[in-house]
Design a protein around this motif. Structure first.
Motif, PDB file in Angstrom:
ATOM      1  N   ALA A  15       0.946  -1.095   0.302  1.00 12.33           N
ATOM      2  CA  ALA A  15      -0.087  -0.027  -0.115  1.00 12.33           C
ATOM      3  C   ALA A  15       0.775   1.199  -0.062  1.00 12.33           C
ATOM      4  O   ALA A  15       0.716   2.089  -0.868  1.00 12.33           O
ATOM      5  N   ASP A  34       8.818   3.454   7.699  1.00 18.14           N
ATOM      6  CA  ASP A  34       8.612   1.968   7.902  1.00 18.14           C
ATOM      7  C   ASP A  34       9.517   1.478   8.645  1.00 18.14           C
ATOM      8  O   ASP A  34      10.824   1.773   8.796  1.00 18.14           O
ATOM      9  N   ASN A  35       9.205   0.559   9.688  1.00 17.79           N
ATOM     10  CA  ASN A  35       9.976  -0.176  10.766  1.00 17.79           C
ATOM     11  C   ASN A  35      10.509  -1.619  10.193  1.00 17.79           C
ATOM     12  O   ASN A  35      11.065  -2.301  10.953  1.00 17.79           O
ATOM     13  N   TYR A  37       9.400  -4.538   9.233  1.00 19.20           N
ATOM     14  CA  TYR A  37       8.586  -5.689   9.456  1.00 19.20           C
ATOM     15  C   TYR A  37       8.958  -6.906   8.647  1.00 19.20           C
ATOM     16  O   TYR A  37       7.887  -6.762   7.502  1.00 19.20           O
ATOM     17  N   SER A  42       2.582  -8.055   2.898  1.00 18.90           N
ATOM     18  CA  SER A  42       3.130  -7.969   1.449  1.00 18.90           C
ATOM     19  C   SER A  42       4.427  -8.812   1.308  1.00 18.90           C
ATOM     20  O   SER A  42       4.816  -9.372   0.387  1.00 18.90           O
ATOM     21  N   GLY A  47       1.117 -12.391  -4.507  1.00 23.52           N
ATOM     22  CA  GLY A  47       0.952 -11.219  -5.336  1.00 23.52           C
ATOM     23  C   GLY A  47       0.488 -11.424  -6.705  1.00 23.52           C
ATOM     24  O   GLY A  47       0.556 -10.657  -7.595  1.00 23.52           O
ATOM     25  N   MET A  48      -0.386 -12.316  -6.707  1.00 25.55           N
ATOM     26  CA  MET A  48      -1.300 -12.578  -7.994  1.00 25.55           C
ATOM     27  C   MET A  48      -2.432 -11.511  -8.359  1.00 25.55           C
ATOM     28  O   MET A  48      -3.133 -10.878  -7.079  1.00 25.55           O
ATOM     29  N   GLU A 163       9.923   3.336  13.970  1.00 27.38           N
ATOM     30  CA  GLU A 163       8.687   2.886  14.461  1.00 27.38           C
ATOM     31  C   GLU A 163       8.057   4.108  14.708  1.00 27.38           C
ATOM     32  O   GLU A 163       8.188   4.989  15.293  1.00 27.38           O
ATOM     33  N   PHE A 164       6.648   4.159  13.918  1.00 29.01           N
ATOM     34  CA  PHE A 164       5.924   5.321  14.135  1.00 29.01           C
ATOM     35  C   PHE A 164       5.079   5.059  15.359  1.00 29.01           C
ATOM     36  O   PHE A 164       4.608   4.101  15.575  1.00 29.01           O
ATOM     37  N   GLY A 310      -6.966  -6.024   1.851  1.00 28.36           N
ATOM     38  CA  GLY A 310      -7.771  -7.495   1.631  1.00 28.36           C
ATOM     39  C   GLY A 310      -7.016  -8.364   0.813  1.00 28.36           C
ATOM     40  O   GLY A 310      -5.610  -8.381   1.076  1.00 28.36           O
ATOM     41  N   THR A 311      -7.768  -9.147   0.221  1.00 25.55           N
ATOM     42  CA  THR A 311      -7.113 -10.361  -0.532  1.00 25.55           C
ATOM     43  C   THR A 311      -6.523  -9.964  -2.014  1.00 25.55           C
ATOM     44  O   THR A 311      -5.978 -10.925  -2.516  1.00 25.55           O
ATOM     45  N   GLY A 313      -4.957  -7.122  -3.044  1.00 25.96           N
ATOM     46  CA  GLY A 313      -3.987  -5.862  -2.749  1.00 25.96           C
ATOM     47  C   GLY A 313      -3.372  -5.354  -4.168  1.00 25.96           C
ATOM     48  O   GLY A 313      -3.319  -4.142  -4.519  1.00 25.96           O
ATOM     49  N   VAL A 314      -2.624  -6.415  -4.844  1.00 24.00           N
ATOM     50  CA  VAL A 314      -1.952  -6.004  -5.883  1.00 24.00           C
ATOM     51  C   VAL A 314      -3.094  -5.481  -7.025  1.00 24.00           C
ATOM     52  O   VAL A 314      -2.798  -4.309  -7.821  1.00 24.00           O
TER      53      VAL A 314
END
Ligand SMILES: Cc1cc2nc3c(=O)[nH]c(=O)nc-3n(C[C@H](O)[C@H](O)[C@H](O)COP(=O)(O)OP(=O)(O)OC[C@H]3O[C@@H](n4cnc5c(N)ncnc54)[C@H](O)[C@@H]3O)c2cc1C
Length: 351
Positions: A15, A34-35, A37, A42, A47-48, A163-164, A310-311, A313-314
């Motif tokens: 995202a 970004d931390n 993780y 992701s 990634g389909m 870390e936010f 969700g399922t 994202g790509v």
């Protein structure tokens, strides 16, 4: 005088990466935090993308628009970032029974785009009820996409690993100070980690646990994804991704022997080929009660959500990023953000 940024994005998963690149394309001054993780959704996802929902053989949500954006956006970003991560690959759907085969036939006769029949089936595939094909499908190698985006952001000095913490955000007049940076807007794109934030308390974000195996084979086809309810995706070299599970009740990130056995059993029903498991991962999909994303303003002025992918994202991320950025531009012209009610956070926060 300190020049404020247009945007600070928290989270550089799928995202945050898509949003950052899309914002930069519009000339918005963007910084990402970004931390790192390593078990984020992701980093686990296959990634389909596929414009057809196989359960009822119908187009997925906004299939035409999201596919149109996907098919231009990722190739453009490959060129821009000088990296390879976008891989079109047809998916063969093995029919589970006679009724499904009839429904597929009906959909082709109705003229539904996307669905067709394959010329042949790869050797070693068991399909007693036949099979169909969706040719305009494929996958994005998300870890490579994220790494290429990170490299570019670092070259531009637009990335911070940190870390936010929401309590550390300060308001300065109309602006926000986030991690030392002055910005007009703050976008939270932290996937399921957002569940820990006060800013998301009133939003129905929830987790859906998924597990995926890496398996190896010397003999399986590399040019198509196979699907019989579970999928086997040729990933890189000899590696295939086999997945996935969907569990609403569990929110841990531990792979389990039960799911591994179930995935292998389902693969064995479709393939006459032994598979060697080389990795097993689990992750949490950021999902929403009504299965639509959470895009738009949060309660605090200047705070926004880009979450709930969700399922799929790509497929939806580049399209949704355009919707959010259009909303920012409308606000900057003094208008309402105008983000579509189906995805806007307003549907939960407007009271
Ligand atoms: C098993 C599995 C299979 C999947 N398969 C597919 C698929 O085939 N196709 C598809 O389209 N989708 C798939 N998905 C869904 C997809 O993974 C998600 O839609 C998408 O990756 C969500 O991305 P995100 O950036 O919103 O969240 P995330 O990937 O969770 O990223 C959040 C980012 O925020 C960072 N972060 C979190 N908290 C903080 C903090 N406090 N401070 C700083 N940084 C923070 C994390 O490090 C991470 O980088 C799958 C998911 C799973 C689990």
């Amino acid at each position: 005088m300190e020049q404020p940024l247009d945007l600070v994005i928290i989270g550089q998963g799928l995202a945050g990466s898509v949003l950052a690149l899309s914002a930069q394309k519009r000339g918005m001054r963007t910084h990402v935090i970004d931390n790192n993780y390593s078990r984020s959704a992701s980093m686990v996802a296959a990634g389909m993308w596929n414009p057809v929902s196989f359960r009822r053989i119908i187009p997925v949500w906004r299939a035409d628009e999201t596919m149109e954006t996907l098919e231009t956006w990722y190739p453009e970003m490959e060129a821009e970032l000088e990296a390879s991560f976008y891989h079109p690959k047809p998916v063969i759907r093995v029919f589970p029974n006679e009724a499904y085969a009839v429904l597929w036939q009906q959909r082709t006769e109705e003229g539904m785009p996307w669905v067709a029949y394959p010329e042949s089936l790869p050797a070693g595939v068991k399909a007693p009820f036949g099979a169909g094909v969706v040719r305009r499908a494929g996958f994005v190698h998300i870890p490579r996409f994220i790494a290429a985006t990170r490299k570019r952001l670092e070259q531009q000095n637009h990335f911070t690993q940190a870390e936010f913490k929401e309590e550390e955000v300060e308001t300065e007049g109309e602006l926000l100070r986030v991690n030392g940076r002055l910005t007009k807007r703050l976008v939270i794109a932290t996937g399921t980690s957002a569940l820990q934030l006060e800013a998301f308390r009133e939003l129905p974000l929830r987790t859906n646990k998924g597990e995926v195996l890496d398996v190896e084979s010397d003999v399986l086809p590399r040019d198509v994804t196979m699907n019989n309810g579970k999928w086997l995706l040729p990933y890189h070299d000899k590696v295939y991704k086999l997945g996935a599970s969907y569990e609403w009740q569990r929110s841990d990130e531990e792979p389990t022997d039960e799911v591994k056995a179930a995935l292998l059993e389902k693969a064995a029903a479709m393939l006459d080929v032994p598979l060697k498991v080389t990795a097993h991962r689990a992750g949490l999909r950021p999902t929403v009660k009504d299965r639509r994303a959470l895009v738009g303003p949060l309660k605090m002025r200047g705070w926004y959500s880009f979450n709930g992918l969700g399922t799929r994202g790509v497929l939806i991320a580049p399209y949704l990023a355009e919707k959010l950025l259009d909303g920012f531009e409308r606000e900057d012209r003094g208008e309402a953000h105008g983000i579509d009610g189906e995805i806007s956070t307003d549907r939960y926060l407007s009271s």
